[in-house]
Design an enzyme around this catalytic site. Structure first.
Site, PDB file in Angstrom:
ATOM      1  N   ASP A  13     -19.518   8.332 -22.373  1.00 14.53           N
ATOM      2  CA  ASP A  13     -18.815   7.345 -22.489  1.00 14.53           C
ATOM      3  C   ASP A  13     -19.053   5.972 -22.842  1.00 14.53           C
ATOM      4  OD1 ASP A  13     -16.733   9.246 -22.059  1.00 14.53           O
ATOM      5  OD2 ASP A  13     -16.275   8.633 -20.113  1.00 14.53           O
ATOM      6  N   LYS A  16     -21.060   6.239 -27.837  1.00 12.46           N
ATOM      7  CA  LYS A  16     -21.537   7.042 -28.890  1.00 12.46           C
ATOM      8  C   LYS A  16     -20.974   7.124 -30.149  1.00 12.46           C
ATOM      9  CE  LYS A  16     -21.803  10.284 -25.801  1.00 12.46           C
ATOM     10  NZ  LYS A  16     -21.344   9.788 -24.693  1.00 12.46           N
ATOM     11  N   GLN A 224     -21.879  13.539 -24.054  1.00 16.58           N
ATOM     12  CA  GLN A 224     -22.180  13.431 -22.408  1.00 16.58           C
ATOM     13  C   GLN A 224     -23.177  12.161 -22.220  1.00 16.58           C
ATOM     14  OE1 GLN A 224     -22.006  17.204 -23.393  1.00 16.58           O
ATOM     15  NE2 GLN A 224     -19.755  16.337 -23.441  1.00 16.58           N
TER      16      GLN A 224
HETATM   17  P1  GDP Z   1     -18.541   7.812 -26.191  1.00 18.18           P
HETATM   18  O1  GDP Z   1     -18.093   9.296 -25.451  1.00 18.18           O
HETATM   19  O2  GDP Z   1     -19.908   7.605 -25.812  1.00 18.18           O
HETATM   20  O3  GDP Z   1     -18.247   8.131 -27.811  1.00 18.18           O
HETATM   21  O4  GDP Z   1     -17.726   6.835 -25.773  1.00 18.18           O
HETATM   22  P2  GDP Z   1     -15.902   6.793 -25.502  1.00 18.18           P
HETATM   23  O5  GDP Z   1     -15.480   6.729 -26.732  1.00 18.18           O
HETATM   24  O6  GDP Z   1     -15.504   7.623 -24.351  1.00 18.18           O
HETATM   25  O7  GDP Z   1     -15.687   5.517 -24.788  1.00 18.18           O
HETATM   26  C1  GDP Z   1     -16.081   4.290 -25.082  1.00 18.18           C
HETATM   27  C2  GDP Z   1     -14.911   3.191 -25.191  1.00 18.18           C
HETATM   28  O8  GDP Z   1     -15.313   1.991 -25.604  1.00 18.18           O
HETATM   29  C3  GDP Z   1     -14.065   3.565 -26.500  1.00 18.18           C
HETATM   30  O9  GDP Z   1     -12.647   3.355 -26.080  1.00 18.18           O
HETATM   31  C4  GDP Z   1     -14.297   2.649 -27.647  1.00 18.18           C
HETATM   32  O10 GDP Z   1     -13.315   2.217 -28.670  1.00 18.18           O
HETATM   33  C5  GDP Z   1     -14.816   1.443 -26.817  1.00 18.18           C
HETATM   34  N1  GDP Z   1     -15.931   0.620 -27.139  1.00 18.18           N
HETATM   35  C6  GDP Z   1     -16.917   0.996 -27.938  1.00 18.18           C
HETATM   36  N2  GDP Z   1     -17.776  -0.082 -28.031  1.00 18.18           N
HETATM   37  C7  GDP Z   1     -16.960  -1.216 -27.580  1.00 18.18           C
HETATM   38  C8  GDP Z   1     -17.373  -2.567 -27.246  1.00 18.18           C
HETATM   39  O11 GDP Z   1     -18.453  -2.964 -27.833  1.00 18.18           O
HETATM   40  N3  GDP Z   1     -16.525  -3.275 -26.810  1.00 18.18           N
HETATM   41  C9  GDP Z   1     -15.573  -2.868 -26.321  1.00 18.18           C
HETATM   42  N4  GDP Z   1     -14.447  -3.674 -25.529  1.00 18.18           N
HETATM   43  N5  GDP Z   1     -15.069  -1.507 -26.437  1.00 18.18           N
HETATM   44  C10 GDP Z   1     -15.794  -0.751 -27.177  1.00 18.18           C
HETATM   45  P1  IMO Z   2     -18.702  12.112 -23.545  1.00 18.47           P
HETATM   46  O1  IMO Z   2     -19.356  12.741 -24.822  1.00 18.47           O
HETATM   47  C1  IMO Z   2     -18.298  11.332 -19.529  1.00 18.47           C
HETATM   48  C2  IMO Z   2     -18.373  14.868 -16.981  1.00 18.47           C
HETATM   49  C3  IMO Z   2     -17.082  15.348 -16.135  1.00 18.47           C
HETATM   50  C4  IMO Z   2     -17.309  16.049 -14.911  1.00 18.47           C
HETATM   51  C5  IMO Z   2     -18.833  16.668 -15.316  1.00 18.47           C
HETATM   52  C6  IMO Z   2     -18.656  18.138 -15.701  1.00 18.47           C
HETATM   53  O2  IMO Z   2     -17.312  11.454 -24.267  1.00 18.47           O
HETATM   54  O3  IMO Z   2     -19.506  10.992 -23.152  1.00 18.47           O
HETATM   55  P2  IMO Z   2     -17.537  19.447 -17.779  1.00 18.47           P
HETATM   56  O4  IMO Z   2     -16.141  19.561 -18.285  1.00 18.47           O
HETATM   57  O5  IMO Z   2     -18.504  19.089 -18.697  1.00 18.47           O
HETATM   58  O6  IMO Z   2     -17.918  20.966 -16.907  1.00 18.47           O
HETATM   59  O7  IMO Z   2     -17.542  18.183 -16.374  1.00 18.47           O
HETATM   60  O8  IMO Z   2     -19.140  15.906 -16.626  1.00 18.47           O
HETATM   61  N1  IMO Z   2     -18.388  14.770 -18.297  1.00 18.47           N
HETATM   62  C7  IMO Z   2     -18.288  13.645 -19.149  1.00 18.47           C
HETATM   63  N2  IMO Z   2     -18.042  12.529 -18.578  1.00 18.47           N
HETATM   64  N3  IMO Z   2     -18.096  11.571 -20.854  1.00 18.47           N
HETATM   65  C8  IMO Z   2     -18.337  12.681 -21.270  1.00 18.47           C
HETATM   66  O9  IMO Z   2     -18.501  12.904 -22.528  1.00 18.47           O
HETATM   67  C9  IMO Z   2     -18.360  13.954 -20.433  1.00 18.47           C
HETATM   68  N4  IMO Z   2     -18.283  15.111 -20.524  1.00 18.47           N
HETATM   69  C10 IMO Z   2     -18.350  15.739 -19.437  1.00 18.47           C
HETATM   70  O10 IMO Z   2     -16.291  14.072 -16.101  1.00 18.47           O
HETATM   71  O11 IMO Z   2     -17.874  15.098 -13.922  1.00 18.47           O
HETATM   72 MG    MG Z   3     -16.491   9.675 -24.062  1.00 16.72          MG
END
Ligand code: GDP
Ligand code: IMO
Ligand code: MG
Length: 429
Positions: A13, A16, A224
């Site tokens: 999160d 990416k 992840q």
């Molecule tokens: P990923 O799994 O690595 O693609 O990340 P996620 O989408 O799960 O979580 C990142 C969150 O942060 C999302 O809600 C994005 O819209 C938000 N986001 C990404 N870059 C920025 C930033 O520079 N500032 C803020 N405030 N939010 C961001």
């Molecule tokens: P993105 O691509 C954050 C975490 C789960 C749990 C552990 C194992 O959005 O960054 P699983 O369901 O994979 O067996 O869970 O891994 N987890 C993540 N945490 N971002 C993710 O993906 C995750 N994918 C799995 O919360 O702790």
């Molecule tokens: Mg994510």
């Protein structure tokens, strides 16, 4: 060979999805190579949010070809839903834009049921999985009994499900859970298979090879984060795939020279969803502040993410195991209101200072982070378009991270929107 690898450097999160979406402007192909519907990658375009779980984050650009390669575990029901959602919003109008490898491992409903049953049985020791069946599906792959994407189109599909489910039902019974019915799953699949068939392709590695030959720009999209890697993360509190850079080559079926840039996607602070050690976690009002400012609630499960200061010990480890060449620094805007910002530069365990990330869970759970505090900037930076326009203290924060990681920051993100990011040029102003 222009190949760029985008990898999560923390606990997932990091942002990416956003970085891939922005880099697509100069690319042709985006490849997902590991993980599955446990991922939630968020894109915000013109204020509209799209969350992708299985489909590569290039899909909102018509000119981008998106591939789901062998290393990904695909839930046919999830991907069907995701495809329909995109089409309803005017995307993916040409089916040729998305290709799914015949060799992707299938996640079927009994994997989800088993994932949930195992977590429940673990009680306090639960991993806190996303409940998407990812672990049990990878187990089946390693045990050489998984169904793969091409099996959906086989005349023996029903028989294959019956064989697979027989063993799963023994396990489900062991956990006191309801048995699953092969005919029901088969019938549900029949409703979506015709709509999945157009996305079928035998060999995504060949498509990548052809794009390389044609000198196309290729983006590899990790899911992840490094600390969740099955071999190099905080085991057993990890996911079931390799998440570090090396996994791109096995998951995609390409050689290690296919990538010339490894971009670490690094959030300006740290978050973790689920259980497991998190040395810099802040269980106080500052942690709550970060959660609120960063809107830190899971894109896949909606769970609140645990929050804390940036952990440079973990980050240095992460950069080492990934061979990072540059950093994309995300969510700097979320720190804007803070007077002082902590960064963890080392750990202390039983009076001894640790500079390297310990592999022993016992140590990780009982150490004390050593913090350095940097002055904040208390200015809204969401509209900044150039590094030179950032407040001095914000520049200093970025530069301190560059020093600690011995890696340049090239991409700076100051908000969720596609337009809220810029390149930090080589010269440091
Ligand atoms: P990923 O799994 O690595 O693609 O990340 P996620 O989408 O799960 O979580 C990142 C969150 O942060 C999302 O809600 C994005 O819209 C938000 N986001 C990404 N870059 C920025 C930033 O520079 N500032 C803020 N405030 N939010 C961001
Ligand atoms: P993105 O691509 C954050 C975490 C789960 C749990 C552990 C194992 O959005 O960054 P699983 O369901 O994979 O067996 O869970 O891994 N987890 C993540 N945490 N971002 C993710 O993906 C995750 N994918 C799995 O919360 O702790
Ligand atoms: Mg994510």
């Amino acid at each position: 060979m222009p190949g760029t690898l985008v990898v999560g450097s923390q606990w997932g999160d990091e942002g990416k999805g956003k970085v891939i979406d922005v880099l697509c402007a100069k690319s042709h192909l985006v490849v997902r190579y590991q993980g599955g519907p446990n991922a939630g990658h968020t894109l915000v375009v013109d204020g509209k949010k799209t969350v992708l779980h299985l489909i590569p984050s290039g899909i909102l650009h018509n000119h981008i070809q998106c591939l789901i390669a062998n290393g990904v575990v695909v839930d046919p029901f999830t991907i069907h839903q995701e495809i329909q959602g995109l089409k309803n919003n005017g995307y993916l109008m040409d089916n040729r834009q998305l290709r799914i490898s015949d060799h992707c491992t299938m996640i079927l409903p009994y994997h989800r049921a088993l994932d949930a049953a195992r977590e429940e049985a673990k009680g306090k020791l639960k991993i806190g999985t996303t409940g998407k069946g990812v672990g049990p599906a990878y187990e089946d792959r390693a045990a050489r009994k998984a169904l793969v994407f091409k099996d959906l189109f086989s005349r023996n599909l029903k028989e294959k499900i019956e064989i697979a489910i027989a063993e799963k039902n023994v396990l489900l019974k062991h956990y006191g859970k309801a048995e699953q019915n092969a005919t029901e799953i088969y019938n549900q699949l029949q409703e979506i298979i015709p709509q999945l068939e157009p996305f079928r392709v035998a060999d995504t590695s060949l498509l990548i090879h052809e794009a390389q030959e044609a000198k196309k720009n290729i983006l590899f999209e990790g899911a992840q984060g490094t600390m969740l890697d099955i071999l190099h993360g905080t085991y057993p509190y990890v996911t079931s795939s390799n998440t570090i850079a090396g996994s791109c080559f096995t998951g995609s079926g390409i050689g290690p020279k296919s990538v010339d840039k490894v971009i670490a996607i690094t959030k300006a602070y740290a978050t973790r969803v689920g259980s497991g050690p998190f040395p810099t976690e802040l269980e106080d009002e500052t942690g709550e502040f970060l959660q609120k400012e960063g809107n830190e609630f899971g894109s896949t499960t909606g769970r609140a993410r645990r929050c804390g200061w940036l952990d440079l010990v973990a980050l240095r480890y992460s950069y080492r195991v990934n061979g990072v060449s540059e950093t994309a620094m995300m969510k700097l805007d979320c720190l804007s209101k803070l007077e002082n910002i902590g960064i963890c530069t080392s750990y202390r365990y039983k009076g001894i200072e640790l500079k390297d990330f310990p592999s022993d869970l016992e140590i990780l759970e009982n150490l004390e982070p050593v913090y350095e505090y940097l002055p904040g900037w208390q200015e809204d930076i969401g509209g900044v378009k150039r590094f030179s326009d950032l407040p001095e203290n914000c520049k200093r924060y970025i530069q301190r991270i560059e020093e600690e990681t011995a890696t340049p920051v090239r991409f700076v993100s100051v908000g969720p929107g596609r337009e809220q990011s810029f390149n930090k040029t080589k010269s440091r102003s």
